[in-house]
Scaffold this active site. Sequence first.
Site, mmCIF file in Angstrom:
data_model
loop_
_atom_site.group_PDB
_atom_site.id
_atom_site.type_symbol
_atom_site.label_atom_id
_atom_site.label_comp_id
_atom_site.label_asym_id
_atom_site.label_seq_id
_atom_site.Cartn_x
_atom_site.Cartn_y
_atom_site.Cartn_z
ATOM 1 N N SER A 179 -29.106 -0.951 -9.548
ATOM 2 C CA SER A 179 -28.039 -1.953 -9.634
ATOM 3 C C SER A 179 -28.114 -3.020 -8.552
ATOM 4 O O SER A 179 -27.196 -3.176 -7.722
ATOM 5 C CB SER A 179 -26.688 -1.258 -9.599
ATOM 6 O OG SER A 179 -26.698 -0.279 -10.600
ATOM 7 N N ARG A 194 -33.415 -9.422 -4.229
ATOM 8 C CA ARG A 194 -32.809 -9.205 -2.905
ATOM 9 C C ARG A 194 -31.867 -8.019 -2.999
ATOM 10 O O ARG A 194 -31.464 -7.606 -4.083
ATOM 11 C CB ARG A 194 -32.039 -10.435 -2.434
ATOM 12 C CG ARG A 194 -30.929 -10.790 -3.363
ATOM 13 C CD ARG A 194 -29.963 -11.800 -2.820
ATOM 14 N NE ARG A 194 -29.124 -12.212 -3.931
ATOM 15 C CZ ARG A 194 -29.328 -13.304 -4.643
ATOM 16 N NH1 ARG A 194 -30.316 -14.100 -4.357
ATOM 17 N NH2 ARG A 194 -28.550 -13.600 -5.656
ATOM 18 N N ASP A 232 -26.984 -1.749 -13.797
ATOM 19 C CA ASP A 232 -25.847 -0.914 -14.240
ATOM 20 C C ASP A 232 -25.011 -1.597 -15.329
ATOM 21 O O ASP A 232 -24.424 -0.934 -16.191
ATOM 22 C CB ASP A 232 -24.959 -0.449 -13.073
ATOM 23 C CG ASP A 232 -24.515 -1.564 -12.141
ATOM 24 O OD1 ASP A 232 -24.969 -2.712 -12.322
ATOM 25 O OD2 ASP A 232 -23.715 -1.283 -11.226
HETATM 26 C C1 BGC Z 1 -25.652 -6.317 -7.795
HETATM 27 C C2 BGC Z 1 -25.704 -6.162 -9.285
HETATM 28 C C3 BGC Z 1 -24.874 -4.977 -9.713
HETATM 29 C C4 BGC Z 1 -23.470 -5.065 -9.145
HETATM 30 C C5 BGC Z 1 -22.593 -3.892 -9.529
HETATM 31 C C6 BGC Z 1 -24.223 -6.319 -7.291
HETATM 32 O O1 BGC Z 1 -24.200 -6.328 -5.904
HETATM 33 O O2 BGC Z 1 -26.277 -7.512 -7.398
HETATM 34 O O3 BGC Z 1 -27.030 -6.021 -9.729
HETATM 35 O O4 BGC Z 1 -24.826 -4.928 -11.101
HETATM 36 O O5 BGC Z 1 -23.548 -5.151 -7.747
HETATM 37 O O6 BGC Z 1 -23.117 -2.689 -9.135
#
Ligand code: BGC
Length: 500
Positions: A179, A194, A232
């Site tokens: 995620s 990142r 996610d």
């Molecule tokens: C991330 C996402 C993720 C979201 C929820 C963010 O900080 O960049 O990729 O889906 O958090 O978990």
Amino acid sequence: MVMGKVQVGAAVICAATVCAAAALIVRHRMRCSSRWARAMAIVKELEEKCGTPIAKLKQVADAMTVEMHAGLASEGGSKLKMIISYVDNLPTGDEKGLFYALDLGGTNFRALRVQLGGKDGGIVNQEFTEVSIPPNLMVGSSDALFDYIAAALAKFVAEEGEDSELPPGRQRELGFTFSFPVMQTSIDSGTLIRWTKGFSIDDTVGQDVVAELAKAMGRHGIEMRVSALVNDTIGTLAGGRYFNKDVLVAVILGTGTNAAYVERAQAIPKWHGPLPKSGEMVINMEWGNFRSSHLPLTEYDHAMDTESLNPGEQIFEKITSGMYLGEIVRRVLCRMAEEVAFFGDTVPPKLKVPFILRTPEMSAMHHDTSSDLRVVGTKLKDILEISNTSLKTRKVVVELCNIVATRGARLAAAGILGILKKMGRDTPREGEIQKTVIAMDGGLYEHYTEFSKCMENTVNELVGEEVSKSIDIIHSNDGSGIGAALLAASHSQYLEVVDS
Ligand code: BGC
């Protein structure tokens, strides 16, 4: 009665003392009331700066829609990455077999084992283990983090029961929910753009995360193929769709925040691959990185951003998600303590510790319904070591929680409106009601009821009564893990390709 000189003198001294004491009390009261007035001015200023009237939310939603278009048009065209997930077929219910999933995205990770029953069989069995990630691994090296995960996975795989139905000679398959922003290169590969949410591991940025995981699994003797790499939000959308065919959008409100939705493949100018048969493609928006001049930002947000591990990035996330809401409240309280001695003449030292006030604690205070705000009192004492707070003070703390949570919840609702606009589902449609189901997940959404209630009410308020009948917001509990397993199933190496 005639008083002697001594008596007169004593009376004068007495009167003077009384006067001085009274003056002191008055001055103290005045100081207190002016302190209080200044404290209230800080609260009021915060409230004004965090204001989210409907007109502003509509501007935010419009800006979100504009950025969605820009992000779809070209790589790097917007703060919104609008990542192509390579998921062009969402679960149908026909998925069958034993699959694993690994869900990494916050302070915990989960490993899941799911037995899918195929058509009408549903989920026959599921087991999981949850392991927390030691903070030092969040800022260490790639190998250390992936080794830790692989070790837990190896243990979990070793516990697989005899009844697990993996056909002989077959390799186990895994859906990996990772995620963080990943530039997908296929359904089962992608490079990390990142880190977010307090992770910062330099040697992983730019690396293929599946290759990193595979190497670590190799080191731990796990024989398993990673068949799907998903965010996610994508996992939640897939998991939601398995149970409800009208799920078109997924939103995570947890430690971080993000959204995904089903887009027409033809509406993605930057997609140069063959047009999928379904005509659709799921897009991971990475909306946490959204930014607009319409966002109501305060000095506390700017300071928190500057001091963060990722300054200038994830601005929407920093005012909307679980990692940050408690910290914003702490910052306001700290200013009140420093500038107007809100908690007495000295600033409580704990109040100066960044991230000491976590959002679950903020939520507990916000939900305190006791007449003397007992929970607030206890939290202030236990977390910030501030004792003997008056009811008046506690009320102010609740008010601050309310201001910060309301802004986040209403902005999340505006983000949803932005997506509905992009999908053309924000206005009433002729004839039959076409449902748009939004699958939600994340700890903030699940546990911070005031937040989720406010968010849902605001979505309804924004779209109006008519359209709100066609929009369902559902909780897809831990859908992202199951979703990843389902996507591993639909991208299994053993899938017989039946071309119709
Ligand atoms: C991330 C996402 C993720 C979201 C929820 C963010 O900080 O960049 O990729 O889906 O958090 O978990």
